[in-house]
Scaffold this motif. Structure first.
Motif, PDB file in Angstrom:
ATOM      1  N   HIS A  31       0.830  -1.198   0.000  1.00  0.00           N
ATOM      2  CA  HIS A  31       0.000   0.000   0.000  1.00  0.00           C
ATOM      3  C   HIS A  31       0.873   1.260   0.000  1.00  0.00           C
ATOM      4  N   SER A  32       0.535   2.188  -0.860  1.00  0.00           N
ATOM      5  CA  SER A  32       1.238   3.459  -0.939  1.00  0.00           C
ATOM      6  C   SER A  32       0.293   4.584  -0.506  1.00  0.00           C
ATOM      7  N   HIS A  33       0.815   5.801  -0.439  1.00  0.00           N
ATOM      8  CA  HIS A  33      -0.005   6.928  -0.031  1.00  0.00           C
ATOM      9  C   HIS A  33       0.621   8.203  -0.594  1.00  0.00           C
ATOM     10  N   PRO A  34      -0.145   9.282  -0.693  1.00  0.00           N
ATOM     11  CA  PRO A  34       0.395  10.525  -1.244  1.00  0.00           C
ATOM     12  C   PRO A  34       1.431  11.142  -0.323  1.00  0.00           C
ATOM     13  N   PRO A  35       2.400  11.850  -0.880  1.00  0.00           N
ATOM     14  CA  PRO A  35       3.326  12.610  -0.035  1.00  0.00           C
ATOM     15  C   PRO A  35       2.601  13.803   0.584  1.00  0.00           C
ATOM     16  N   GLU A  36       3.196  14.382   1.626  1.00  0.00           N
ATOM     17  CA  GLU A  36       2.597  15.529   2.293  1.00  0.00           C
ATOM     18  C   GLU A  36       2.449  16.700   1.324  1.00  0.00           C
ATOM     19  N   ARG A  37       1.412  17.533   1.558  1.00  0.00           N
ATOM     20  CA  ARG A  37       1.145  18.658   0.656  1.00  0.00           C
ATOM     21  C   ARG A  37       0.180  19.642   1.303  1.00  0.00           C
ATOM     22  N   ILE A  38       0.133  20.842   0.723  1.00  0.00           N
ATOM     23  CA  ILE A  38      -0.906  21.822   1.025  1.00  0.00           C
ATOM     24  C   ILE A  38      -1.435  22.331  -0.305  1.00  0.00           C
ATOM     25  N   GLY A  39      -2.548  23.037  -0.265  1.00  0.00           N
ATOM     26  CA  GLY A  39      -3.068  23.691  -1.465  1.00  0.00           C
ATOM     27  C   GLY A  39      -3.551  22.741  -2.543  1.00  0.00           C
ATOM     28  N   HIS A  40      -3.849  21.489  -2.172  1.00  0.00           N
ATOM     29  CA  HIS A  40      -4.379  20.551  -3.160  1.00  0.00           C
ATOM     30  C   HIS A  40      -5.892  20.725  -3.256  1.00  0.00           C
ATOM     31  N   ALA A  41      -6.504  20.057  -4.219  1.00  0.00           N
ATOM     32  CA  ALA A  41      -7.962  20.044  -4.351  1.00  0.00           C
ATOM     33  C   ALA A  41      -8.444  18.612  -4.202  1.00  0.00           C
ATOM     34  N   GLN A  42      -9.672  18.454  -3.720  1.00  0.00           N
ATOM     35  CA  GLN A  42     -10.221  17.114  -3.568  1.00  0.00           C
ATOM     36  C   GLN A  42     -11.725  17.147  -3.791  1.00  0.00           C
ATOM     37  N   THR A  43     -12.265  15.992  -4.145  1.00  0.00           N
ATOM     38  CA  THR A  43     -13.706  15.852  -4.336  1.00  0.00           C
ATOM     39  C   THR A  43     -14.071  14.388  -4.155  1.00  0.00           C
ATOM     40  N   THR A  44     -15.347  14.114  -3.934  1.00  0.00           N
ATOM     41  CA  THR A  44     -15.823  12.762  -3.666  1.00  0.00           C
ATOM     42  C   THR A  44     -16.702  12.284  -4.813  1.00  0.00           C
ATOM     43  N   VAL A  45     -16.440  11.073  -5.294  1.00  0.00           N
ATOM     44  CA  VAL A  45     -17.189  10.479  -6.398  1.00  0.00           C
ATOM     45  C   VAL A  45     -17.939   9.247  -5.892  1.00  0.00           C
ATOM     46  N   SER A  46     -19.195   9.132  -6.272  1.00  0.00           N
ATOM     47  CA  SER A  46     -20.031   7.965  -5.946  1.00  0.00           C
ATOM     48  C   SER A  46     -20.168   7.726  -4.445  1.00  0.00           C
ATOM     49  N   ASN A  47     -20.037   8.796  -3.670  1.00  0.00           N
ATOM     50  CA  ASN A  47     -20.207   8.723  -2.223  1.00  0.00           C
ATOM     51  C   ASN A  47     -19.274   7.703  -1.571  1.00  0.00           C
ATOM     52  N   ARG A  48     -18.125   7.466  -2.222  1.00  0.00           N
ATOM     53  CA  ARG A  48     -17.180   6.472  -1.700  1.00  0.00           C
ATOM     54  C   ARG A  48     -15.728   6.848  -1.946  1.00  0.00           C
ATOM     55  N   TYR A  49     -15.418   7.345  -3.139  1.00  0.00           N
ATOM     56  CA  TYR A  49     -14.027   7.559  -3.536  1.00  0.00           C
ATOM     57  C   TYR A  49     -13.665   9.039  -3.434  1.00  0.00           C
ATOM     58  N   ILE A  50     -12.579   9.320  -2.732  1.00  0.00           N
ATOM     59  CA  ILE A  50     -12.067  10.681  -2.618  1.00  0.00           C
ATOM     60  C   ILE A  50     -10.874  10.831  -3.543  1.00  0.00           C
ATOM     61  N   TYR A  51     -10.944  11.792  -4.442  1.00  0.00           N
ATOM     62  CA  TYR A  51      -9.851  12.072  -5.374  1.00  0.00           C
ATOM     63  C   TYR A  51      -9.157  13.362  -4.954  1.00  0.00           C
ATOM     64  N   ILE A  52      -7.816  13.356  -4.984  1.00  0.00           N
ATOM     65  CA  ILE A  52      -7.047  14.572  -4.760  1.00  0.00           C
ATOM     66  C   ILE A  52      -6.071  14.751  -5.928  1.00  0.00           C
ATOM     67  N   PHE A  53      -5.838  16.020  -6.271  1.00  0.00           N
ATOM     68  CA  PHE A  53      -4.896  16.329  -7.342  1.00  0.00           C
ATOM     69  C   PHE A  53      -4.039  17.513  -6.910  1.00  0.00           C
ATOM     70  N   GLY A  54      -2.728  17.392  -7.180  1.00  0.00           N
ATOM     71  CA  GLY A  54      -1.808  18.508  -7.061  1.00  0.00           C
ATOM     72  C   GLY A  54      -1.593  19.022  -5.663  1.00  0.00           C
ATOM     73  N   GLY A  55      -1.308  20.321  -5.591  1.00  0.00           N
ATOM     74  CA  GLY A  55      -0.912  20.962  -4.343  1.00  0.00           C
ATOM     75  C   GLY A  55       0.569  21.312  -4.378  1.00  0.00           C
ATOM     76  N   ARG A  56       1.088  21.700  -3.232  1.00  0.00           N
ATOM     77  CA  ARG A  56       2.508  22.033  -3.111  1.00  0.00           C
ATOM     78  C   ARG A  56       3.101  21.270  -1.933  1.00  0.00           C
ATOM     79  N   SER A  57       4.394  21.047  -2.012  1.00  0.00           N
ATOM     80  CA  SER A  57       5.078  20.266  -0.974  1.00  0.00           C
ATOM     81  C   SER A  57       5.416  21.096   0.250  1.00  0.00           C
ATOM     82  N   GLY A  58       5.195  22.414   0.195  1.00  0.00           N
ATOM     83  CA  GLY A  58       5.482  23.275   1.341  1.00  0.00           C
ATOM     84  C   GLY A  58       4.740  24.579   1.234  1.00  0.00           C
ATOM     85  N   ILE A  59       4.920  25.463   2.213  1.00  0.00           N
ATOM     86  CA  ILE A  59       4.137  26.683   2.277  1.00  0.00           C
ATOM     87  C   ILE A  59       4.690  27.796   1.390  1.00  0.00           C
TER      88      ILE A  59
END
Length: 218
Positions: A31-59
């Motif tokens: 199992h893997s996972h996303p690296p830490e970030r801020i300023g990303h966007a996310q949304t939920t599909v089919s009331n089950r799956y959370i998608y995240i895209f982009g962001g920045r690795s620091g402030i």
């Protein structure tokens, strides 16, 4: 572990009392996972799956912008990275491989659309963006609807709102100053709509603001 992205889930009991529940994704084995970030966007599909895209690795704005896409299954508690597909020809010239790395963009899933829309943000190469994409969760491909709508300034921290079954609205954001304008997009025909007032955007929809929370009830 500070290197593991974590979730908190708000739930209510039979008495209507709300409480927060800590959720720890699976990380052992393969199992893997996303690296830490801020300023990303996310949304939920089919009331089950959370998608995240982009962001920045620091402030700091100069710290690395990201362009990775991840899906979290709220039932299995597993992360899956959705990788950029190999280049292949397509009859649809609006289907592209992958959006530019960005932060402070916005995403919104639409019921019965098999996917979500993504707008704008602070691009790693192009500065403030006013582009629009749709990601199809079945084909796992992006569709590009243009790099800028007429009169719509590139911005971060905007709101993306479904205001009718077929309409999206981009509202507010930051483009060197707080904004309070809006622009409508027709999801059925895939086009930005004119205001009907001889102007490119609808002005003074709200008091100027950015990086805020919005929603709609249809």
């Amino acid at each position: 572990d500070s290197q593991i992205q974590t979730f908190w889930c708000a739930t209510s009991n039979e008495n209507g009392e709300w409480q927060w529940k800590f959720i720890k994704p699976k990380t052992e084995g393969h199992h893997s996972h996303p690296p830490e970030r801020i300023g990303h966007a996310q949304t939920t599909v089919s009331n089950r799956y959370i998608y995240i895209f982009g962001g920045r690795s620091g402030i700091d704005m100069n710290e690395s912008a990201l362009c990775d896409l991840w899906m979290f299954d709220t039932q299995t508690l597993e992360w899956t990275e959705i990788l950029c597909p190999p280049d292949e020809s397509s009859d649809n010239d609006r289907t592209i491989l992958w959006p530019e790395a960005r932060s402070f963009h916005c995403m919104l899933a639409i019921d019965d659309s098999n996917g979500f829309y993504m707008f704008g943000g602070c691009g790693a190469k192009s500065g403030r963006l006013a582009d629009l994409y749709k990601f199809d969760v079945i084909s796992q491909k992006w569709t590009f609807y243009g790099s800028a709508a007429p009169g719509l300034r590139g911005r971060g921290g905007a709101n993306l709102i479904q205001c009718e079954k077929k309409l999206l609205a981009v509202v507010g954001g930051f483009a060197g100053e707080e904004l309070g304008d809006a622009k409508l997009f027709d999801m059925e025909c895939g086009l930005w709509l004119p205001t009907g007032e001889g102007k490119d955007v609808i002005e003074n929809v709200i008091s100027p603001r950015s990086v805020c929370v919005s929603g709609s009830f249809l």
